[in-house]
Design a protein around this motif. Structure first.
Motif, PDB file in Angstrom:
ATOM      1  N   VAL A  70      47.580  94.806  37.958  1.00 17.56           N
ATOM      2  CA  VAL A  70      47.123  94.107  36.760  1.00 17.56           C
ATOM      3  C   VAL A  70      48.334  93.467  36.091  1.00 17.56           C
ATOM      4  O   VAL A  70      49.294  94.150  35.745  1.00 17.56           O
ATOM      5  N   VAL A  71      48.292  92.138  35.974  1.00 21.14           N
ATOM      6  CA  VAL A  71      49.461  91.390  35.508  1.00 21.14           C
ATOM      7  C   VAL A  71      49.094  90.515  34.312  1.00 21.14           C
ATOM      8  O   VAL A  71      48.417  89.504  34.481  1.00 21.14           O
ATOM      9  N   PRO A  72      49.523  90.875  33.108  1.00 26.20           N
ATOM     10  CA  PRO A  72      49.288  89.993  31.964  1.00 26.20           C
ATOM     11  C   PRO A  72      50.224  88.803  32.019  1.00 26.20           C
ATOM     12  O   PRO A  72      51.407  88.957  32.335  1.00 26.20           O
ATOM     13  N   CYS A  73      49.700  87.603  31.766  1.00 24.02           N
ATOM     14  CA  CYS A  73      50.526  86.396  31.852  1.00 24.02           C
ATOM     15  C   CYS A  73      50.347  85.560  30.596  1.00 24.02           C
ATOM     16  O   CYS A  73      49.224  85.183  30.260  1.00 24.02           O
TER      17      CYS A  73
ATOM     18  N   ASP B  30      54.629  93.392  34.749  1.00 30.49           N
ATOM     19  CA  ASP B  30      54.826  92.114  34.064  1.00 30.49           C
ATOM     20  C   ASP B  30      54.880  90.963  35.046  1.00 30.49           C
ATOM     21  O   ASP B  30      55.287  91.133  36.192  1.00 30.49           O
ATOM     22  N   ALA B  31      54.507  89.778  34.559  1.00 34.24           N
ATOM     23  CA  ALA B  31      54.449  88.599  35.416  1.00 34.24           C
ATOM     24  C   ALA B  31      55.824  88.163  35.907  1.00 34.24           C
ATOM     25  O   ALA B  31      55.942  87.469  36.908  1.00 34.24           O
ATOM     26  N   ASP B  32      56.883  88.552  35.197  1.00 29.01           N
ATOM     27  CA  ASP B  32      58.208  88.090  35.609  1.00 29.01           C
ATOM     28  C   ASP B  32      58.807  88.968  36.719  1.00 29.01           C
ATOM     29  O   ASP B  32      59.907  88.695  37.187  1.00 29.01           O
ATOM     30  N   LEU B  33      58.067  90.000  37.130  1.00 30.55           N
ATOM     31  CA  LEU B  33      58.508  90.912  38.196  1.00 30.55           C
ATOM     32  C   LEU B  33      59.932  91.430  37.973  1.00 30.55           C
ATOM     33  O   LEU B  33      60.706  91.563  38.916  1.00 30.55           O
ATOM     34  N   GLN B  34      60.277  91.692  36.720  1.00 31.97           N
ATOM     35  CA  GLN B  34      61.574  92.318  36.449  1.00 31.97           C
ATOM     36  C   GLN B  34      61.589  93.732  37.013  1.00 31.97           C
ATOM     37  O   GLN B  34      62.630  94.296  37.285  1.00 31.97           O
ATOM     38  N   ASP B  35      60.398  94.293  37.128  1.00 26.26           N
ATOM     39  CA  ASP B  35      60.291  95.649  37.665  1.00 26.26           C
ATOM     40  C   ASP B  35      60.129  95.552  39.173  1.00 26.26           C
ATOM     41  O   ASP B  35      59.251  94.856  39.666  1.00 26.26           O
ATOM     42  N   ASP B  36      60.977  96.230  39.899  1.00 21.99           N
ATOM     43  CA  ASP B  36      61.020  96.164  41.362  1.00 21.99           C
ATOM     44  C   ASP B  36      59.670  96.554  41.977  1.00 21.99           C
ATOM     45  O   ASP B  36      59.238  97.695  41.870  1.00 21.99           O
ATOM     46  N   ILE B  37      59.003  95.584  42.645  1.00 18.91           N
ATOM     47  CA  ILE B  37      57.665  95.875  43.161  1.00 18.91           C
ATOM     48  C   ILE B  37      57.688  96.814  44.363  1.00 18.91           C
ATOM     49  O   ILE B  37      56.661  97.367  44.722  1.00 18.91           O
TER      50      ILE B  37
ATOM     51  N   SER C 107      47.157  81.389  27.353  1.00 22.34           N
ATOM     52  CA  SER C 107      48.349  80.552  27.514  1.00 22.34           C
ATOM     53  C   SER C 107      48.072  79.115  27.101  1.00 22.34           C
ATOM     54  O   SER C 107      46.956  78.617  27.235  1.00 22.34           O
ATOM     55  N   ALA C 108      49.124  78.452  26.622  1.00 21.68           N
ATOM     56  CA  ALA C 108      48.971  77.052  26.211  1.00 21.68           C
ATOM     57  C   ALA C 108      49.495  76.111  27.286  1.00 21.68           C
ATOM     58  O   ALA C 108      49.347  74.902  27.184  1.00 21.68           O
ATOM     59  N   ASP C 109      50.125  76.638  28.324  1.00 24.24           N
ATOM     60  CA  ASP C 109      50.698  75.780  29.365  1.00 24.24           C
ATOM     61  C   ASP C 109      49.807  75.779  30.617  1.00 24.24           C
ATOM     62  O   ASP C 109      48.607  75.993  30.537  1.00 24.24           O
ATOM     63  N   ASN C 110      50.396  75.594  31.773  1.00 20.04           N
ATOM     64  CA  ASN C 110      49.625  75.471  33.007  1.00 20.04           C
ATOM     65  C   ASN C 110      49.259  76.798  33.664  1.00 20.04           C
ATOM     66  O   ASN C 110      48.824  76.815  34.809  1.00 20.04           O
ATOM     67  N   THR C 111      49.441  77.900  32.956  1.00 16.14           N
ATOM     68  CA  THR C 111      49.214  79.208  33.562  1.00 16.14           C
ATOM     69  C   THR C 111      47.795  79.355  34.118  1.00 16.14           C
ATOM     70  O   THR C 111      47.612  79.800  35.247  1.00 16.14           O
TER      71      THR C 111
ATOM     72  N   THR D 207      44.913  91.392  39.884  1.00 16.32           N
ATOM     73  CA  THR D 207      44.211  90.787  38.750  1.00 16.32           C
ATOM     74  C   THR D 207      45.213  90.141  37.807  1.00 16.32           C
ATOM     75  O   THR D 207      46.085  90.810  37.261  1.00 16.32           O
ATOM     76  N   LEU D 208      45.099  88.839  37.643  1.00 15.75           N
ATOM     77  CA  LEU D 208      45.979  88.108  36.726  1.00 15.75           C
ATOM     78  C   LEU D 208      45.218  87.868  35.423  1.00 15.75           C
ATOM     79  O   LEU D 208      44.103  87.347  35.448  1.00 15.75           O
TER      80      LEU D 208
END
Ligand code: UDP
Ligand code: MG
Length: 320
Positions: free
Chosen positions: A7-10, A102-109, A50-54, A44-45
């Motif tokens: 589950v990824v909040p964007c 998180d969507a930025d994948l800062q956390d090692d998948i 979002s206000a951009d192209n997400t 699940t995204l």
């Protein structure tokens, strides 16, 4: 076999989402090929208004052939915690466990392999815990760790250096969703659920693209929610302070009377001024804190929805 949903909040993640989605898809395919998760597993995204192209990016990902993606779109920006909860709620009935990240994948998948191991060993909640904070700026590291310590001091049960990177089983998720409160601080609620838990340590990377979507205001709101949603100690502290002030005022009364009978009445003026200011300040502070809690009660009794789903795609609950 384990059906695992990510589950990824964007929120405004157009810069990094295509790459993150690709990496996640590869990861999921790898796990499927290795026989660790079933072919029904999905990602699940959640588009948090979002206000951009997400959203177009998410929609294209879902509509590709043999897509592994599902989507939930919130009707407006509700913040990370609400978006995450929406994704979890949409996914929990079609899977055995969810991993939130998180969507930025800062956390090692690749740590997910160890999450799965712990799940298979019988854990319902597996926490990802950051080994070090070297990828954070000094300011963030300092305030974050101070905040964790402060929460502990107030009696809030919280996992040190754990953000929202974790695996939860379906029954743990059902437990989480049975909490009706509106002020969301997931990190505080989840340790209250119980169940067998485990912690997995990992190193967090710096964000690869785009900027942090956690503005200072959002961070402060979350930090404040963490305190007032879980601890009544600020109120108790005020009562203690009130009693102490009373004791001080008795001493002050004795002092004033003694000064009066020895004829030094004018010298009472400074102490009087100090008392007035001190008590005035204390009153205001007390009112402020009590008001804070009343505001919280006000929010809770209204039972407002935490989010509203505009649209879903793929194998997630329909909210109908
Ligand atoms: N996020 C969100 N809604 C918001 C703010 C952030 O869904 O209002 C998401 C964001 O897209 C990301 C996650 O929450 O997937 C964490 O945000 P970010 O990486 O910017 O926070 P940081 O890592 O700087 O704490
Ligand atoms: Mg981030």
């Amino acid at each position: 076999m384990l059906t695992l949903y990510a589950v990824v909040p964007c929120y405004n993640e157009e810069e990094i989402l295509p790459r993150s989605a690709e990496l996640l898809r590869e990861k999921w395919q790898g796990l499927m090929a290795a026989g660790k998760i079933s072919a029904d597993s999905r990602i699940t995204l959640v588009d948090d208004g979002s206000a951009d192209n997400t959203w177009p990016i998410i929609r294209d990902l879902c509509e590709a052939e043999n897509s592994l993606f599902c989507a939930v779109r919130l009707s407006r920006n509700r913040g990370h915690q609400a978006a995450l909860l929406a994704g979890l709620e949409a996914s929990m009935d079609v899977c055995d466990a969810c991993v939130s990240l998180d969507a930025d994948l800062q956390d090692d998948i690749h740590v997910i392999d160890r999450f799965i191991q712990e799940y298979e060993a019988g854990c319902d909640i597996v926490y990802g815990v950051r080994e070090d904070r070297s990828s954070d700026s000094f300011g963030k590291r300092f305030t974050a760790q101070g905040y964790y310590k402060f929460l502990k001091l107030l009696g809030v049960d919280i996992i040190y250096n754990h953000a929202d990177y974790r695996l939860m089983s379906r029954r743990a998720l059902h437990g989480l969703l049975s909490y009706g409160e509106r002020n969301l601080f997931l990190r505080g609620i989840i340790p209250e659920l119980g169940f067998r838990t485990a912690q997995v340590a990992y190193t967090r990377q710096a964000r690869q693209a785009g900027e942090s979507k956690y503005t200072l205001k959002k961070m402060l709101t979350l930090a404040f929610d963490g305190i007032t949603s879980f601890s009544v100690r600020p109120i108790r502290l005020l009562s203690v302070l009130g009693v102490l002030t009373l004791l001080v005022s008795i001493v002050m009364a004795v002092y004033t009377l003694v000064s009066h009978f020895t004829g030094n009445t004018v010298s009472g003026w400074p102490s009087l001024m100090i008392s007035i200011w001190f008590l005035g300040g204390l009153n205001l502070l007390a009112l402020g804190v009590v008001g804070e809690y009343i505001g919280k009660i006000y929010g809770e009794v209204k039972q407002r929805p935490r989010y509203i789903v505009e649209q879903t795609i793929g194998n997630v609950s329909r909210f109908e």
